[in-house]
Design a protein around this motif. Structure first.
Motif, PDB file in Angstrom:
ATOM      1  N   ASN A   1     -59.322   3.695 -10.481  1.00 29.10           N
ATOM      2  CA  ASN A   1     -58.783   4.621  -9.487  1.00 29.10           C
ATOM      3  C   ASN A   1     -57.297   4.863  -9.729  1.00 29.10           C
ATOM      4  O   ASN A   1     -56.493   3.933  -9.689  1.00 29.10           O
ATOM      5  N   LEU A   2     -56.945   6.115  -9.981  1.00 32.24           N
ATOM      6  CA  LEU A   2     -55.542   6.478 -10.188  1.00 32.24           C
ATOM      7  C   LEU A   2     -54.946   7.178  -8.973  1.00 32.24           C
ATOM      8  O   LEU A   2     -53.735   7.403  -8.932  1.00 32.24           O
ATOM      9  N   GLU A   3     -55.776   7.535  -8.000  1.00 34.53           N
ATOM     10  CA  GLU A   3     -55.315   8.398  -6.904  1.00 34.53           C
ATOM     11  C   GLU A   3     -54.975   7.613  -5.644  1.00 34.53           C
ATOM     12  O   GLU A   3     -54.132   6.724  -5.664  1.00 34.53           O
ATOM     13  N   ASP A   4     -55.631   7.957  -4.509  1.00 33.20           N
ATOM     14  CA  ASP A   4     -55.324   7.332  -3.223  1.00 33.20           C
ATOM     15  C   ASP A   4     -55.418   5.819  -3.333  1.00 33.20           C
ATOM     16  O   ASP A   4     -56.319   5.279  -3.973  1.00 33.20           O
ATOM     17  N   GLY A   5     -54.510   5.136  -2.674  1.00 34.94           N
ATOM     18  CA  GLY A   5     -54.465   3.684  -2.730  1.00 34.94           C
ATOM     19  C   GLY A   5     -53.534   3.162  -3.802  1.00 34.94           C
ATOM     20  O   GLY A   5     -53.235   1.966  -3.829  1.00 34.94           O
ATOM     21  N   VAL A   6     -53.085   4.046  -4.699  1.00 31.75           N
ATOM     22  CA  VAL A   6     -52.123   3.642  -5.731  1.00 31.75           C
ATOM     23  C   VAL A   6     -50.756   4.213  -5.360  1.00 31.75           C
ATOM     24  O   VAL A   6     -50.590   5.441  -5.305  1.00 31.75           O
ATOM     25  N   PRO A   7     -49.761   3.368  -5.063  1.00 28.53           N
ATOM     26  CA  PRO A   7     -48.433   3.879  -4.701  1.00 28.53           C
ATOM     27  C   PRO A   7     -47.843   4.752  -5.811  1.00 28.53           C
ATOM     28  O   PRO A   7     -48.159   4.571  -6.998  1.00 28.53           O
ATOM     29  N   ALA A   8     -46.978   5.686  -5.429  1.00 30.52           N
ATOM     30  CA  ALA A   8     -46.358   6.578  -6.405  1.00 30.52           C
ATOM     31  C   ALA A   8     -45.654   5.794  -7.512  1.00 30.52           C
ATOM     32  O   ALA A   8     -45.674   6.193  -8.685  1.00 30.52           O
ATOM     33  N   SER A   9     -45.076   4.669  -7.132  1.00 29.10           N
ATOM     34  CA  SER A   9     -44.341   3.861  -8.117  1.00 29.10           C
ATOM     35  C   SER A   9     -45.264   3.197  -9.141  1.00 29.10           C
ATOM     36  O   SER A   9     -44.805   2.738 -10.188  1.00 29.10           O
TER      37      SER A   9
END
Length: 349
Positions: A57-65
């Protein structure tokens, strides 16, 4: 408007030929993991054999940082982990984000043939799929891939649901759709903060007792997602692609999770997302036909011979429509049994 003859031509010179039929492999659970977390990356070789689909998963749940670290984690898994029979998917960031282009580029050029499916969030119309379709063809040609990557879209907006048939038919790459209940609820302005599942306020109530107006009246909780799942299933089946239920957010409530998964299974979904290891077993059980149903289906098919006419079996009428239903169950059971020796023994296939 494109000619129908062009639909199965590569969209870039040197890109692989599009598929003409979606390959079905068991996908009872799409198990999500955060590839930016080192501890989770270390567990991938052990988790992979226990699931049908493992999704980075690269999207939701992964902080921008952590977006770049997540992308690097995906590539690490694609290049170093032997997935065996398990499919490797990734969910990229949405098309309106600053990370999506780099996600797609890295997935194709560095993940390459190790990847099976790219999940695209917040798809609102066929134009979103057309963009991804063309870009993937260019990247595949550049990478020298011989098989096209498939695309899986998430329904997370009212516009996406309104355009669901057009989305399903937008490209030969379309592998399937998942319901995204949390974002869809927010977009629709639904008054629920739950991620999937029912709501105690969404109910029907029995009529009042004519002899006692103040007597308690029984209530029954309803399924908020029945309409959307049904419409999604119809659109997917019409275009020969696969429907999935999405996430169930309350990890502790395994009973309600199982109920929601089973509702989706009975309506035609082939799998659901698992967000925690405890949901893997639930999905594996729910989206595998019950052995009793498999045994009954075998009896009906054997008794009906050529599948025409009608007969009585255990006091119930069975006809050609019954045979069609039973063959659906048997086909799924056979596909799962070919990958799972325990199921093969249970089903006697």
């Amino acid at each position: 408007m494109r000619s129908a003859r062009d639909f199965y031509r590569p969209l870039a010179v040197g890109a692989p030929e599009p598929v003409r039929e979606v390959p079905f492999r068991p996908s009872r659970m799409i198990h999500f993991f955060p590839p930016s977390v080192e501890k989770m990356l270390a567990k991938v070789p052990d988790i992979a054999p226990t699931v049908d689909v493992l999704l980075a998963n690269l999207e939701d749940g992964v902080p921008a940082s952590d977006k770049e670290a997540a992308r690097a984690g995906l590539i690490h898994v694609a290049q170093t982990v032997d997935m065996g029979d398990t499919q490797l998917w990734t969910r990229v960031n949405s098309l309106d984000s600053p990370w999506c282009l780099d996600d797609l580029t890295a997935a194709v050029l560095e993940g390459g043939e190790a990847l099976d499916v790219i999940m695209v969030p917040k798809v609102e119309g066929p134009e979103d799929i057309h963009y991804v379709d063309r870009l993937l063809a260019q990247l595949e040609a550049k990478a020298g891939l011989t098989e096209p990557l498939m695309v899986h879209a998430i329904l997370e907006t009212a516009r996406g649901v309104a355009n669901v048939e057009a989305i399903c038919g937008a490209s030969p790459r379309m592998q399937g759709l998942s319901l995204g209940p949390a974002d869809l609820a927010a977009n629709r302005r639904m008054k629920t903060t739950r991620v999937g599942g029912g709501h105690p306020g969404y109910l029907v109530r029995t009529d009042p007792d004519p002899d006692d107006a103040d007597a308690p009246r029984t209530t029954y909780q309803q399924d908020l997602w029945h309409y959307t799942i049904s419409r999604m299933v119809d659109a997917c089946v019409m275009h020969g692609i696969l429907p999935y239920y999405g996430p169930f957010g309350d990890i502790r409530d395994t009973t309600a999770c199982e109920d929601q998964f089973r509702n989706a299974y009975l309506l035609g979904c082939v799998g659901a997302w698992s967000l925690h290891p405890v949901q893997i077993g639930i999905a594996k059980t729910v989206f595998s036909p019950d052995p009793v149903e498999v045994a009954h289906a075998k009896r009906v098919v054997e008794a009906m011979g050529d599948g025409t006419g009608a007969l009585m079996l255990d006091g119930k009428m069975e006809d050609d429509a019954s045979v069609k239903q039973c063959k659906v169950v048997l086909e799924l059971a056979s596909q799962l049994a070919s990958r799972d020796p325990d199921l093969a023994a249970t089903y006697d296939l």
